[in-house]
Write an enzyme that holds these catalytic residues in place. Structure first.
Site, PDB file in Angstrom:
ATOM      1  N   TYR A  31       4.066  81.021 -11.866  1.00  0.00           N
ATOM      2  CA  TYR A  31       2.773  80.833 -11.215  1.00  0.00           C
ATOM      3  C   TYR A  31       2.834  81.305  -9.775  1.00  0.00           C
ATOM      4  O   TYR A  31       3.735  80.956  -9.033  1.00  0.00           O
ATOM      5  CB  TYR A  31       2.328  79.362 -11.237  1.00  0.00           C
ATOM      6  N   HIS A  73     -12.233  74.401  -8.511  1.00  0.00           N
ATOM      7  CA  HIS A  73     -10.881  74.618  -9.027  1.00  0.00           C
ATOM      8  C   HIS A  73     -10.259  73.348  -9.612  1.00  0.00           C
ATOM      9  O   HIS A  73      -9.115  73.385 -10.073  1.00  0.00           O
ATOM     10  CB  HIS A  73      -9.958  75.145  -7.920  1.00  0.00           C
ATOM     11  N   GLU A 113      -8.295  89.480 -15.756  1.00  0.00           N
ATOM     12  CA  GLU A 113      -9.326  89.538 -14.727  1.00  0.00           C
ATOM     13  C   GLU A 113      -8.739  90.141 -13.457  1.00  0.00           C
ATOM     14  O   GLU A 113      -7.769  89.617 -12.912  1.00  0.00           O
ATOM     15  CB  GLU A 113      -9.833  88.128 -14.404  1.00  0.00           C
ATOM     16  N   ASN A 132      -5.625  87.659 -12.878  1.00  0.00           N
ATOM     17  CA  ASN A 132      -5.555  86.416 -13.633  1.00  0.00           C
ATOM     18  C   ASN A 132      -5.662  86.812 -15.107  1.00  0.00           C
ATOM     19  O   ASN A 132      -6.105  87.908 -15.434  1.00  0.00           O
ATOM     20  CB  ASN A 132      -6.703  85.495 -13.224  1.00  0.00           C
ATOM     21  N   ARG A 146      -6.218  89.818  -6.812  1.00  0.00           N
ATOM     22  CA  ARG A 146      -5.173  89.221  -7.620  1.00  0.00           C
ATOM     23  C   ARG A 146      -5.549  89.406  -9.072  1.00  0.00           C
ATOM     24  O   ARG A 146      -6.698  89.682  -9.402  1.00  0.00           O
ATOM     25  CB  ARG A 146      -4.994  87.739  -7.299  1.00  0.00           C
ATOM     26  N   TYR A 178      -4.252  74.532 -20.966  1.00  0.00           N
ATOM     27  CA  TYR A 178      -5.377  74.884 -20.083  1.00  0.00           C
ATOM     28  C   TYR A 178      -6.023  76.203 -20.503  1.00  0.00           C
ATOM     29  O   TYR A 178      -7.241  76.350 -20.489  1.00  0.00           O
ATOM     30  CB  TYR A 178      -4.884  74.962 -18.637  1.00  0.00           C
ATOM     31  N   LYS A 179      -5.208  77.156 -20.886  1.00  0.00           N
ATOM     32  CA  LYS A 179      -5.752  78.455 -21.263  1.00  0.00           C
ATOM     33  C   LYS A 179      -6.257  78.465 -22.709  1.00  0.00           C
ATOM     34  O   LYS A 179      -6.773  79.479 -23.170  1.00  0.00           O
ATOM     35  CB  LYS A 179      -4.702  79.548 -21.050  1.00  0.00           C
TER      36      LYS A 179
END
Lengths: 317, 357
Positions: free
Chosen positions: B48, B204, B276, B236, B234, B327-328
């Site tokens: 991460y 968030h 993304e 994602n 960035r 989470y994903k």
């Protein structure tokens, strides 16, 4: 590419002691649009010294053919205002960072009330132009020594009429701050820039009238204060840097070739916060960023404004 | 992949593919577009990080070549967006105080697209009188910059329907960022209608692990001082079953069950890596921040045509922490995807970085 290459296109000394400087792109074309309340960090080559000072942009943000700043000759100049008043000439080349903003209007405001004193009028030149263009209700209260020394007063009155009120102290006029903040609709925002005492009084009047902190905005740009020379030891670079009486810690770091982070150079943005590894002595916090608790912890210093007195200061740089 | 195609070719889309992102899911990348995909993993195990870097033009042919990327899916993505907005108008919201920022965004997206793709877009300015030509969509409009009455829609609504990727506009005040406008039609399970008006930490809040690491405190501090003319980016990622752009909470009944349809036989075609390319731009007049979230979809069977990616992806998927898998939303099919990918991992070392060898 991000640094702006500028040329001095005009210098105007209409008001004694205040010099307006118009800067245009060296190679023609347009400069980036900017936001009302924004400032420019100007890089000035003055002999062997490279000065970098922030100045509020006072031109209309939609005028992209040039930027204007207005600089008062400081009574005890550290060098910047003396350079701009005594040595700068039309045609000189300067560079600057992109405009940045620490005094942005709150666009939710139902009404915008501005309280200016002296040279603190500069950010309001851009703000009034923007509020006017967007049709947002506003009023400007401008305290000055006299009508003759109030920079831009005629221009502002011509542009905005009764929305601008002048308070020349030589005519015995003072801003009745309690009255100004006492009868405003909910959702009004207050902006103040000028001498510390005026800003503090304006903010206090609004708090006394029950305004929430989120509706209060103050531009606290000031020059780094002078003080006794001191030495900083840089743990990572392994060097010692001596800070002169009229120099800021940040300026001393830059003169020593250390790549130190910074943005506003006025103690407001927090970018230059640097970890203190050891401090045998007292950090003189002059910024507006660290909270009282963070100051007391003593493990960070804002290099653009703050100083040190004591035996040994070691920084994580 | 064809040798050298990732580096030699300049990205200049001329024709657009007709794929769909729902019903028959006919979306596919053309072989030439595969090296354009921003594969998000720079090493073989997951770590991460905020991984923010300057958003400057990158490798020719890649998704980083131009700062606002247009590719062969432009028209099909715009058609899908129009359909989502028709079915659910709340995917576009802009609070009233964001109008100045809307104009900032219109200028930025028009200028960047016209500069990068002059054969597709043209912007001409005569003072405040602007003319915008969008050739792929057959648009030729003249309007007055700053006057919403001269455009058929609000300025942000107008240009976001002509720009690939979702966009949010973040207002800056009180030392925080607020999601006060957005056009979000291709999201990975979050809702603009739920998040609109929230502060940075509020929107968030559902993200696991990162709060404890102080990631969002540092990111917010960094973004509050984001500079004009120095955008950052960035990457994602997540995974999506079927090439579906609109995996929103509002449409969960339509896509949630898809996750139970993955089998060892169909995983290569059904399971997509969803990347993304997020960028953040300080806006000049409003001092707000534009946050484009440019999504890319590629099926596992297209990913493994790049040997380096085929080796690396199963290794990364095996190294994910359980909180992140949950989470994903990968729990149901992660192992199936790993098993499908394993034959493409010959155990050879991989080169650093994200680009194909």
């Amino acid at each position: 590419m991000t640094e702006l290459a500028l040329r001095v296109a005009a210098i105007d000394d209409a008001i004694p002691g205040i010099r307006r400087i118009r800067l245009v792109p060296r190679t023609g074309g347009l400069l980036p649009a900017f936001s009302a309340g924004a400032h420019l960090v100007l890089a000035m080559r003055d002999g062997p010294t490279l000065r970098r000072n922030p100045y509020s942009l006072c031109s209309d943000p939609e005028d992209r053919s040039g930027y204007e700043i207005a600089v008062r000759r400081a009574e005890r100049s550290r060098g910047g205002s003396a350079f701009l008043h005594d040595r700068l000439a039309v045609g000189d080349l300067l560079s600057a960072g992109q405009p940045a903003n620490l005094f942005q209007p709150d666009w939710r405001g139902r009404r915008h009330v501005m309280v200016a004193g002296g040279i603190g009028i500069t950010p309001f030149m851009a703000m009034t132009a923007t509020f006017d263009r967007l049709g947002l209700p506003f009023e400007l209260h401008y305290a000055c020594r006299s009508r003759a020394t109030a920079a831009f007063a005629d221009l502002l009155v011509a542009r905005h009429g009764a929305r601008v009120t002048l308070y020349p102290s030589d005519e015995g006029r003072r801003i009745d701050l309690a009255a100004v903040v006492g009868d405003q609709p909910l959702g009004t925002h207050l902006y103040t820039c000028g001498p510390d005492a005026l800003m503090a009084a304006a903010l206090q009047a609004a708090r006394d009238a029950g305004w929430p902190d989120q509706a209060l905005h103050a531009e606290r740009f000031e020059a780094p204060p002078p003080g006794d020379p001191f030495t900083a030891t840089l743990a990572r670079s392994g060097i010692e840097v001596t800070v002169g009486r009229d120099q800021s810690l940040l300026e001393a770091l830059e003169a020593a070739g250390v790549a130190a982070p910074c943005l506003c150079r006025g103690g407001a943005c927090g970018e230059c916060a640097t970890r203190v590894i050891e401090a045998r002595g007292t950090i003189l916090h002059n910024d507006h960023f660290l909270s009282p608790g963070e100051r007391a912890a003593g493990d960070r210093i804002m290099t653009c404004m703050s100083r040190f007195t004591g035996d040994r200061l070691v920084l994580d740089l | 992949m064809p040798p050298g195609s990732a580096t030699a070719a300049v990205h200049r889309p001329e024709t657009f593919l007709p794929g769909t992102f729902r019903d028959d899911f006919s979306y596919r990348n053309s072989p030439g577009n595969i090296p354009h995909f921003p594969f998000p993993f720079a090493e073989d195990s997951y770590r991460y990080s905020v991984n923010i870097e300057p958003h400057v033009p990158g490798r020719p042919g890649s998704a980083f070549e131009h700062l606002i990327d247009v590719d062969e899916h432009y028209l099909s993505e715009m058609a899908d967006r129009a359909r989502v907005l028709e079915e659910d108008p709340l995917r576009y919201q802009a609070l009233p105080h964001m109008m100045l920022a809307q104009w900032d965004v219109l200028e930025l997206l028009m200028e960047e697209q016209a500069r990068a793709y002059p054969h597709l877009f043209t912007l001409t300015k005569d003072g405040d009188r602007w003319r915008w030509i969008n050739r792929p969509m057959g648009i030729d409009d003249t309007f007055t910059f700053g006057d919403p009455a001269t455009l058929p829609r609000e300025p942000f609504d107008y240009i976001a329907r002509q720009t690939q990727g979702d966009h949010a506009i973040l207002d800056q005040r009180d030392g925080n960022l607020w999601m006060d406008a957005g056009m979000i039609t291709a999201q990975a399970d979050w809702s603009l209608d739920f998040d609109v008006g929230m502060s940075f930490h509020e929107w968030h809040a559902p993200v696991p692990l990162a709060h404890e690491m102080g990631v969002f405190d540092r990111a917010l501090k960094f973004l509050l001082n984001l500079r004009l003319g120095q955008p950052v980016r960035r990457l994602n990622w997540t995974m999506t079953i079927n090439p579906r752009l609109d995996t929103s909470p509002e449409r969960y009944p339509h896509w949630g069950p898809d996750r139970m349809t993955v089998t060892p036989q169909n995983a290569g075609r059904k399971v997509h890596l969803r990347v993304e390319l997020q960028s953040l731009w300080r806006l000049p007049r409003s001092n707000a921040i534009l946050f484009p979230i440019r999504g890319y979809l590629m099926s596992l069977d297209q990913i493994v045509t790049v040997p380096k990616w085929g080796r690396r992806l199963p290794r990364v998927l095996e190294s994910l922490p359980p909180e992140l898998v949950e989470y994903k939303g990968l729990s149901r099919y992660r192992q199936t995807a790993i098993d499908w990918l394993k034959p493409y991992d010959d155990g050879q070392p991989t080169s650093p970085g994200i680009f194909p060898d």
